[in-house]
Write a protein that holds these residues in place. Structure first.
Motif, PDB file in Angstrom:
ATOM      1  N   ALA A  49      44.788  10.459   8.400  1.00  0.00           N
ATOM      2  CA  ALA A  49      43.945  11.447   9.141  1.00  0.00           C
ATOM      3  C   ALA A  49      43.719  10.976  10.531  1.00  0.00           C
ATOM      4  O   ALA A  49      44.183   9.905  11.002  1.00  0.00           O
ATOM      5  CB  ALA A  49      42.608  11.487   8.257  1.00  0.00           C
ATOM      6  N   GLY A  50      43.056  11.712  11.429  1.00  0.00           N
ATOM      7  CA  GLY A  50      42.886  11.298  12.742  1.00  0.00           C
ATOM      8  C   GLY A  50      41.926  10.121  12.988  1.00  0.00           C
ATOM      9  O   GLY A  50      42.059   9.608  14.116  1.00  0.00           O
ATOM     10  N   ASP A  51      41.434   9.460  11.936  1.00  0.00           N
ATOM     11  CA  ASP A  51      40.757   8.401  12.194  1.00  0.00           C
ATOM     12  C   ASP A  51      41.556   6.906  12.035  1.00  0.00           C
ATOM     13  O   ASP A  51      40.910   5.915  12.169  1.00  0.00           O
ATOM     14  CB  ASP A  51      39.264   8.286  11.179  1.00  0.00           C
ATOM     15  N   TRP A  52      42.717   6.982  11.577  1.00  0.00           N
ATOM     16  CA  TRP A  52      43.705   5.802  11.498  1.00  0.00           C
ATOM     17  C   TRP A  52      43.430   5.291  10.222  1.00  0.00           C
ATOM     18  O   TRP A  52      43.843   4.232  10.074  1.00  0.00           O
ATOM     19  CB  TRP A  52      43.743   4.960  12.639  1.00  0.00           C
ATOM     20  N   ARG A  53      42.504   5.621   9.365  1.00  0.00           N
ATOM     21  CA  ARG A  53      42.225   4.737   8.188  1.00  0.00           C
ATOM     22  C   ARG A  53      42.367   5.429   6.873  1.00  0.00           C
ATOM     23  O   ARG A  53      42.697   5.339   5.880  1.00  0.00           O
ATOM     24  CB  ARG A  53      40.883   4.342   8.201  1.00  0.00           C
ATOM     25  N   THR A  54      41.903   6.821   6.859  1.00  0.00           N
ATOM     26  CA  THR A  54      41.986   7.749   5.762  1.00  0.00           C
ATOM     27  C   THR A  54      43.452   8.289   5.402  1.00  0.00           C
ATOM     28  O   THR A  54      43.809   8.934   6.356  1.00  0.00           O
ATOM     29  CB  THR A  54      41.007   8.745   6.009  1.00  0.00           C
ATOM     30  N   PRO A  55      44.001   7.836   4.157  1.00  0.00           N
ATOM     31  CA  PRO A  55      45.372   8.514   3.952  1.00  0.00           C
ATOM     32  C   PRO A  55      45.335  10.103   3.791  1.00  0.00           C
ATOM     33  O   PRO A  55      44.168  10.668   3.284  1.00  0.00           O
ATOM     34  CB  PRO A  55      45.737   8.023   2.719  1.00  0.00           C
ATOM     35  N   CYS A  56      46.341  10.652   4.568  1.00  0.00           N
ATOM     36  CA  CYS A  56      46.332  12.272   4.444  1.00  0.00           C
ATOM     37  C   CYS A  56      47.262  12.391   3.117  1.00  0.00           C
ATOM     38  O   CYS A  56      48.686  12.385   3.315  1.00  0.00           O
ATOM     39  CB  CYS A  56      46.755  12.878   5.605  1.00  0.00           C
ATOM     40  N   ARG A  57      46.831  12.742   2.027  1.00  0.00           N
ATOM     41  CA  ARG A  57      47.953  13.094   0.723  1.00  0.00           C
ATOM     42  C   ARG A  57      48.110  14.510   0.584  1.00  0.00           C
ATOM     43  O   ARG A  57      49.070  14.900  -0.188  1.00  0.00           O
ATOM     44  CB  ARG A  57      47.217  12.368  -0.145  1.00  0.00           C
ATOM     45  N   PHE A  58      47.162  15.397   1.198  1.00  0.00           N
ATOM     46  CA  PHE A  58      47.459  16.836   0.965  1.00  0.00           C
ATOM     47  C   PHE A  58      48.157  17.364   2.120  1.00  0.00           C
ATOM     48  O   PHE A  58      47.315  17.461   3.273  1.00  0.00           O
ATOM     49  CB  PHE A  58      46.094  17.369   0.578  1.00  0.00           C
ATOM     50  N   TRP A  59      49.188  18.134   2.196  1.00  0.00           N
ATOM     51  CA  TRP A  59      49.715  18.757   3.196  1.00  0.00           C
ATOM     52  C   TRP A  59      49.957  17.760   4.365  1.00  0.00           C
ATOM     53  O   TRP A  59      49.415  18.252   5.436  1.00  0.00           O
ATOM     54  CB  TRP A  59      49.157  20.102   3.652  1.00  0.00           C
ATOM     55  N   PRO A  60      50.659  16.759   4.431  1.00  0.00           N
ATOM     56  CA  PRO A  60      50.540  15.845   5.479  1.00  0.00           C
ATOM     57  C   PRO A  60      51.426  16.440   6.759  1.00  0.00           C
ATOM     58  O   PRO A  60      50.965  16.091   7.946  1.00  0.00           O
ATOM     59  CB  PRO A  60      51.310  14.500   4.792  1.00  0.00           C
ATOM     60  N   ARG A  61      52.297  17.237   6.402  1.00  0.00           N
ATOM     61  CA  ARG A  61      53.032  17.932   7.695  1.00  0.00           C
ATOM     62  C   ARG A  61      52.004  18.674   8.560  1.00  0.00           C
ATOM     63  O   ARG A  61      52.389  18.846   9.774  1.00  0.00           O
ATOM     64  CB  ARG A  61      54.283  18.737   7.434  1.00  0.00           C
ATOM     65  N   LEU A  62      51.244  19.271   7.890  1.00  0.00           N
ATOM     66  CA  LEU A  62      50.081  19.967   8.703  1.00  0.00           C
ATOM     67  C   LEU A  62      48.937  19.513   9.157  1.00  0.00           C
ATOM     68  O   LEU A  62      48.421  19.613  10.109  1.00  0.00           O
ATOM     69  CB  LEU A  62      49.876  21.326   7.638  1.00  0.00           C
ATOM     70  N   LEU A  63      48.475  18.518   8.061  1.00  0.00           N
ATOM     71  CA  LEU A  63      47.207  18.002   8.378  1.00  0.00           C
ATOM     72  C   LEU A  63      47.086  16.578   8.864  1.00  0.00           C
ATOM     73  O   LEU A  63      45.845  16.153   9.250  1.00  0.00           O
ATOM     74  CB  LEU A  63      46.265  18.093   6.928  1.00  0.00           C
ATOM     75  N   ALA A  64      48.048  15.881   8.597  1.00  0.00           N
ATOM     76  CA  ALA A  64      47.934  14.362   9.255  1.00  0.00           C
ATOM     77  C   ALA A  64      47.811  14.380  10.759  1.00  0.00           C
ATOM     78  O   ALA A  64      48.324  15.226  11.366  1.00  0.00           O
ATOM     79  CB  ALA A  64      49.278  13.694   8.776  1.00  0.00           C
ATOM     80  N   GLY A  65      46.915  13.286  11.301  1.00  0.00           N
ATOM     81  CA  GLY A  65      46.826  13.165  12.634  1.00  0.00           C
ATOM     82  C   GLY A  65      47.752  12.264  12.913  1.00  0.00           C
ATOM     83  O   GLY A  65      48.247  12.251  14.237  1.00  0.00           O
ATOM     84  N   TYR A  66      48.271  11.298  12.134  1.00  0.00           N
ATOM     85  CA  TYR A  66      49.091  10.243  12.623  1.00  0.00           C
ATOM     86  C   TYR A  66      50.139  10.090  11.375  1.00  0.00           C
ATOM     87  O   TYR A  66      49.794  10.033  10.158  1.00  0.00           O
ATOM     88  CB  TYR A  66      48.650   8.998  12.750  1.00  0.00           C
ATOM     89  N   ALA A  67      51.547   9.865  11.957  1.00  0.00           N
ATOM     90  CA  ALA A  67      52.534   9.330  10.856  1.00  0.00           C
ATOM     91  C   ALA A  67      53.071   8.349  11.168  1.00  0.00           C
ATOM     92  O   ALA A  67      53.504   8.178  12.440  1.00  0.00           O
ATOM     93  CB  ALA A  67      53.496  10.274  10.834  1.00  0.00           C
ATOM     94  N   ILE A  68      52.987   7.107  10.531  1.00  0.00           N
ATOM     95  CA  ILE A  68      53.483   5.619  10.800  1.00  0.00           C
ATOM     96  C   ILE A  68      54.707   5.597   9.922  1.00  0.00           C
ATOM     97  O   ILE A  68      54.919   5.559   8.702  1.00  0.00           O
ATOM     98  CB  ILE A  68      52.526   4.789  10.402  1.00  0.00           C
ATOM     99  N   TYR A  69      55.792   5.270  10.669  1.00  0.00           N
ATOM    100  CA  TYR A  69      57.030   5.013   9.842  1.00  0.00           C
ATOM    101  C   TYR A  69      57.687   3.578  10.100  1.00  0.00           C
ATOM    102  O   TYR A  69      57.548   2.933  11.265  1.00  0.00           O
ATOM    103  CB  TYR A  69      58.170   5.826  10.466  1.00  0.00           C
ATOM    104  N   GLU A  70      58.311   2.797   9.225  1.00  0.00           N
ATOM    105  CA  GLU A  70      59.084   1.837   9.260  1.00  0.00           C
ATOM    106  C   GLU A  70      60.408   2.091   9.156  1.00  0.00           C
ATOM    107  O   GLU A  70      60.958   2.855   8.323  1.00  0.00           O
ATOM    108  CB  GLU A  70      58.917   0.905   8.187  1.00  0.00           C
ATOM    109  N   VAL A  71      61.094   1.810  10.076  1.00  0.00           N
ATOM    110  CA  VAL A  71      62.659   2.597  10.298  1.00  0.00           C
ATOM    111  C   VAL A  71      63.339   1.492  10.599  1.00  0.00           C
ATOM    112  O   VAL A  71      63.347   0.538  11.425  1.00  0.00           O
ATOM    113  CB  VAL A  71      62.578   3.310  11.660  1.00  0.00           C
ATOM    114  N   VAL A  72      64.675   1.474   9.940  1.00  0.00           N
ATOM    115  CA  VAL A  72      65.631   0.567  10.146  1.00  0.00           C
ATOM    116  C   VAL A  72      67.016   1.096  10.218  1.00  0.00           C
ATOM    117  O   VAL A  72      67.179   2.290  10.165  1.00  0.00           O
ATOM    118  CB  VAL A  72      66.113  -0.456   8.788  1.00  0.00           C
TER     119      VAL A  72
END
Length: 75
Positions: A49-72
């Motif tokens: 979520a937008g607070d950087w702490r709360t996981p966004c489990r419901f409709w993340p494509r629409l409602l997440a404030g941040y997406a953090i990826y580990e990419v290789v």
């Protein structure tokens, strides 16, 4: 964004997110497409979520404030 998972491209945002200014948002689907096109593999991801702490489990494509990826690099 809701239906295709991509940011709208129009007169305001004519370029893809990776060719635009850092302040422009990127959609989750666009980032996945970018990784696939550049030989990268997503190992882990977290949608918050937008607070950087709360996981966004419901409709993340629409409602997440941040997406953090580990990419290789794909092998």
């Amino acid at each position: 964004m809701l239906w295709r998972g991509h940011r709208v491209r129009n007169e305001v945002y004519p370029e893809p997110w990776y060719d635009s200014h850092p302040t422009n948002p990127v959609a989750v689907g666009e980032f996945r497409q970018f990784c696939n096109a550049h030989g990268a593999r997503v190992v882990r991801r977290a949608y918050l979520a937008g607070d950087w702490r709360t996981p966004c489990r419901f409709w993340p494509r629409l409602l997440a404030g941040y997406a953090i990826y580990e990419v290789v690099r794909a092998t």
